[in-house]
Each structure stands twice: as C-alpha cells, then as structure tokens.
Write a protein that holds these residues in place. Structure first.
Motif, PDB file in Angstrom:
ATOM      1  N   ASN A  60      37.222  45.484  40.125  1.00 11.33           N
ATOM      2  CA  ASN A  60      37.118  46.406  41.261  1.00 11.33           C
ATOM      3  C   ASN A  60      35.794  46.144  41.984  1.00 11.33           C
ATOM      4  OD1 ASN A  60      37.030  48.504  43.077  1.00 11.33           O
ATOM      5  ND2 ASN A  60      37.449  50.121  41.574  1.00 11.33           N
ATOM      6  N   PRO A  61      35.824  45.591  43.207  1.00  8.71           N
ATOM      7  CA  PRO A  61      34.582  45.241  43.913  1.00  8.71           C
ATOM      8  C   PRO A  61      33.637  46.418  44.102  1.00  8.71           C
ATOM      9  CG  PRO A  61      36.483  44.257  44.994  1.00  8.71           C
ATOM     10  CD  PRO A  61      37.015  45.207  43.976  1.00  8.71           C
ATOM     11  N   THR A  62      34.165  47.633  44.153  1.00 10.66           N
ATOM     12  CA  THR A  62      33.309  48.801  44.368  1.00 10.66           C
ATOM     13  C   THR A  62      32.418  49.107  43.150  1.00 10.66           C
ATOM     14  OG1 THR A  62      35.029  50.311  43.569  1.00 10.66           O
ATOM     15  CG2 THR A  62      35.013  49.796  45.931  1.00 10.66           C
ATOM     16  N   LYS A  63      32.770  48.506  42.012  1.00  8.23           N
ATOM     17  CA  LYS A  63      32.002  48.747  40.790  1.00  8.23           C
ATOM     18  C   LYS A  63      30.921  47.683  40.559  1.00  8.23           C
ATOM     19  CE  LYS A  63      34.527  52.283  39.329  1.00  8.23           C
ATOM     20  NZ  LYS A  63      33.972  53.636  39.110  1.00  8.23           N
ATOM     21  N   PHE A 107      39.716  36.451  42.332  1.00  4.31           N
ATOM     22  CA  PHE A 107      38.837  36.138  41.212  1.00  4.31           C
ATOM     23  C   PHE A 107      37.924  37.332  40.934  1.00  4.31           C
ATOM     24  CE2 PHE A 107      38.909  31.275  42.047  1.00  4.31           C
ATOM     25  CZ  PHE A 107      40.100  31.177  41.355  1.00  4.31           C
ATOM     26  N   PRO A 108      37.811  37.750  39.676  1.00  2.00           N
ATOM     27  CA  PRO A 108      36.879  38.848  39.367  1.00  2.00           C
ATOM     28  C   PRO A 108      35.437  38.354  39.381  1.00  2.00           C
ATOM     29  CG  PRO A 108      37.866  38.020  37.359  1.00  2.00           C
ATOM     30  CD  PRO A 108      38.533  37.291  38.490  1.00  2.00           C
ATOM     31  N   LYS A 109      34.527  39.280  39.617  1.00  2.00           N
ATOM     32  CA  LYS A 109      33.109  38.974  39.468  1.00  2.00           C
ATOM     33  C   LYS A 109      32.807  38.934  37.976  1.00  2.00           C
ATOM     34  CE  LYS A 109      28.947  38.620  41.435  1.00  2.00           C
ATOM     35  NZ  LYS A 109      28.610  37.575  42.427  1.00  2.00           N
ATOM     36  N   GLU A 126      29.249  49.898  25.820  1.00  4.35           N
ATOM     37  CA  GLU A 126      29.768  51.247  26.051  1.00  4.35           C
ATOM     38  C   GLU A 126      29.434  51.737  27.459  1.00  4.35           C
ATOM     39  OE1 GLU A 126      28.031  53.533  22.953  1.00  4.35           O
ATOM     40  OE2 GLU A 126      29.383  52.768  21.372  1.00  4.35           O
ATOM     41  N   GLN A 127      28.301  51.307  27.986  1.00  2.00           N
ATOM     42  CA  GLN A 127      27.920  51.711  29.340  1.00  2.00           C
ATOM     43  C   GLN A 127      28.741  50.988  30.408  1.00  2.00           C
ATOM     44  OE1 GLN A 127      23.567  51.725  29.995  1.00  2.00           O
ATOM     45  NE2 GLN A 127      23.327  51.536  27.769  1.00  2.00           N
ATOM     46  N   ILE A 128      29.055  49.715  30.159  1.00  2.00           N
ATOM     47  CA  ILE A 128      29.759  48.913  31.157  1.00  2.00           C
ATOM     48  C   ILE A 128      31.262  49.143  31.128  1.00  2.00           C
ATOM     49  CG2 ILE A 128      30.314  46.513  31.821  1.00  2.00           C
ATOM     50  CD1 ILE A 128      27.528  45.715  30.981  1.00  2.00           C
ATOM     51  N   SER A 129      31.813  49.414  29.959  1.00  2.00           N
ATOM     52  CA  SER A 129      33.271  49.505  29.796  1.00  2.00           C
ATOM     53  C   SER A 129      33.977  50.439  30.775  1.00  2.00           C
ATOM     54  CB  SER A 129      33.604  49.909  28.348  1.00  2.00           C
ATOM     55  OG  SER A 129      33.227  48.894  27.450  1.00  2.00           O
ATOM     56  N   PRO A 130      33.407  51.614  31.141  1.00  2.00           N
ATOM     57  CA  PRO A 130      34.119  52.482  32.104  1.00  2.00           C
ATOM     58  C   PRO A 130      34.239  51.874  33.506  1.00  2.00           C
ATOM     59  CG  PRO A 130      32.481  53.718  30.855  1.00  2.00           C
ATOM     60  CD  PRO A 130      32.217  52.279  30.584  1.00  2.00           C
ATOM     61  N   HIS A 131      33.426  50.863  33.817  1.00  2.87           N
ATOM     62  CA  HIS A 131      33.394  50.303  35.165  1.00  2.87           C
ATOM     63  C   HIS A 131      33.962  48.891  35.258  1.00  2.87           C
ATOM     64  CE1 HIS A 131      30.744  53.700  35.929  1.00  2.87           C
ATOM     65  NE2 HIS A 131      29.988  53.308  34.904  1.00  2.87           N
ATOM     66  N   ALA A 132      33.998  48.170  34.125  1.00  2.00           N
ATOM     67  CA  ALA A 132      34.472  46.780  34.139  1.00  2.00           C
ATOM     68  C   ALA A 132      34.975  46.420  32.745  1.00  2.00           C
ATOM     69  CB  ALA A 132      33.349  45.831  34.561  1.00  2.00           C
ATOM     70  N   ARG A 133      35.606  45.283  32.687  1.00  2.15           N
ATOM     71  CA  ARG A 133      36.110  44.819  31.389  1.00  2.15           C
ATOM     72  C   ARG A 133      34.978  44.126  30.636  1.00  2.15           C
ATOM     73  NH1 ARG A 133      40.771  40.286  30.071  1.00  2.15           N
ATOM     74  NH2 ARG A 133      41.106  40.895  27.896  1.00  2.15           N
ATOM     75  N   PHE A 134      34.683  44.648  29.444  1.00  5.26           N
ATOM     76  CA  PHE A 134      33.623  44.108  28.610  1.00  5.26           C
ATOM     77  C   PHE A 134      34.271  43.454  27.403  1.00  5.26           C
ATOM     78  CE2 PHE A 134      30.326  44.234  25.360  1.00  5.26           C
ATOM     79  CZ  PHE A 134      29.190  43.843  26.066  1.00  5.26           C
TER      80      PHE A 134
END
Length: 279
Positions: A60-63, A107-109, A126-134
């Motif tokens: 999601n580019p907004t993230k 393509f994802p960032k 844990e901090q990144i997971s709600p916004h992107a795939r970790f």
C-alpha cells in the motif's frame, strides 16, 4: 597359560558371506549416519545465517512513509538497510515475466533489513506488521529447512533398517552354525560344558569377522562421504553449500562400527543361548 581351543567355527563359505554382508551393512550404516550429520550441520548453519534478516514488502503506497519512519526511528537496532530498487526487482522477476513496463506499478516497495539481535527483529517486526508485510528470511526459507529435516529422518530410518538387518543376519548365522555343529553341541552338553562357554566361542568368531568387516566398511564409506561433501560445496549456493561433518561427527562415525560390533556380539550371545535352551 594356554588358550582354550575353539570347538567349532563357521565354515569357509559362511565366513566369506558374513564378512561381505557385514562390510556392506557397515558401509551403509556409516554412510547413512554421515549424511544425516552433514545435513543436520547444514540446516543449523542455514538457520543461523538468516536469523537476523527480514524483508519488508509495502503493498500500500500510503504506508510507505509510516514504514520508513519506523525504520529510521529504530536505526540503532538495525545493522544494514537495503532498499531494493526497481531494476533489482526486474532482475528478480525476469525468469517469470518479460516486457510490460506497466508491471512496475504493481511492484511493492521493499526493504531488506539486518538486525543486531533477534529481540530487535521481533520488536520492530511487530511495529511494521500492521502497515506492511514483514517476512523473516528464516520463514521464507522454511521449505528447504523442512526438506533438510525430512532427509535427516530418512537417513535415520535407513540406519535403523541396516541395524535391524545386521541383527537378522547374525541370528541366522548363529542358528545355521548351531545346526551344522549339532553333534559337537551334544558332546559339549554330555561333558558338562555350560551354555555360556559355547556362546562365548560364537561371540569370539563373530567379533573377529565384524571387526574386519567394520574396518572395511568404514574405510570405503569415509571417502564416499568426502566426495559427497565436496560435490555439495562445489554448488557454492543454498543449503547444499552448508553441508559439513564436524570433528565430533567424524568421531561418532568411527564409534559407529565399534557399536555395531558390540551389537553383533550381544545378538550372537542372545541367539546362541536361546538355541541351546530350546535344544
């Protein structure tokens, strides 16, 4: 002090067969254990190598700004930050797609991160997971790791089959020898010889054959294992390149033929005593 003479022994054909089959079985046992040890070492090294690596995929580019802010805020916990460029993405996807510049929009960032500790990896994940795939590299490489453990289980299963075959062969040889020398056994019983005396003679015979066979099996198996390791290292990539046998592993391989000899002696005594009791 004179040694007690052996009252009976294996016939020539039996000795040759016993030596040949025990050499082959020892070779297979050492090879199976060696392969299991090599793959086990490879799996452990493989997992350790990637324990501190993870990939961040922002679909999601907004993230993007939010994830970048989290990374910058925790930069003291990160060893390296590698932003994967569009050109690198093209190189990664080239085997599966060709042409079509519009695909760049899908393509994802992506970031490749190396953390200082496992705890840092977990907390930032844990901090990144709600916004992107970790995705940790250990998770991504779970398939080859799982395949490695399955190969270890197969090698262990082969080793168990070999040991079982050794037990069957020795039991057969002991029974066959007792049948061939039934008259000698009857004479020994008449003069009061104990069953343990007869069993001891059989143990001496089997131990000599197994010692020669064990040495031959190990001498042949060791170079084969070295060839397998050499071929694996020549791959220079992936789990194969990680295969190895430590000094302790080689010591265990040396002990295995000795353990097989002890196992053979125990089977011989048990089988011989059972035959004598039944007769």
């Amino acid at each position: 002090m004179t040694k007690k003479p052996i009252v009976f022994s294996l016939v020539h054909d039996q000795s040759i067969f016993m030596t040949a089959i025990m050499s082959l079985l020892t070779f297979l046992a050492v090879l199976a254990l060696g392969i299991a040890l090599a793959i086990g070492t490879g799996v452990i090294r493989w997992n350790t190598q990637w324990d501190l690596f993870a990939t961040v995929q922002i679909t999601n580019p907004t993230k993007t700004d939010t994830v970048k802010e989290i990374i910058d805020k925790n930069i003291d916990k990160i060893t390296t930050v590698n932003e994967i460029t569009t050109d690198q993405m093209h190189d990664l996807m080239r085997p599966w797609i060709s042409g079509g510049g519009a695909l760049e929009n899908y393509f994802p960032k992506m970031y490749e991160l190396e953390f200082k500790t496992v705890d840092d990896l977990k907390s930032i994940g844990e901090q990144i997971s709600p916004h992107a795939r970790f995705l940790t590299h250990a998770q991504a490489l779970d398939s080859p790791t799982s395949a490695g453990w399955k190969m270890i289980m197969i090698s262990a299963f082969v080793l168990i089959l070999v040991l079982g075959t050794i037990g069957v062969c020795i039991s057969y040889i002991a029974r066959n020898t007792a049948m061939l020398h039934r008259r000698e056994l009857e004479i020994l019983n008449q003069i009061g010889a104990r069953d343990s005396y007869v069993a001891h003679q059989m143990q001496v015979i089997i131990s000599k054959i197994c010692a020669i066979a064990g040495m031959a099996g190990f001498i042949v198996a060791a170079p084969v294992l070295l060839l397998i390791l050499g071929a694996a290292h020549s791959a220079r990539v992936g789990l194969m390149a990680m295969l190895d046998i430590s000094g302790g592993g080689w010591l265990l391989l040396i002990i295995l033929p000795i353990a097989i000899i002890i196992f053979a002696i125990w089977i011989t005594r048990r089988t011989t005593l059972n035959i004598l009791k039944n007769n």
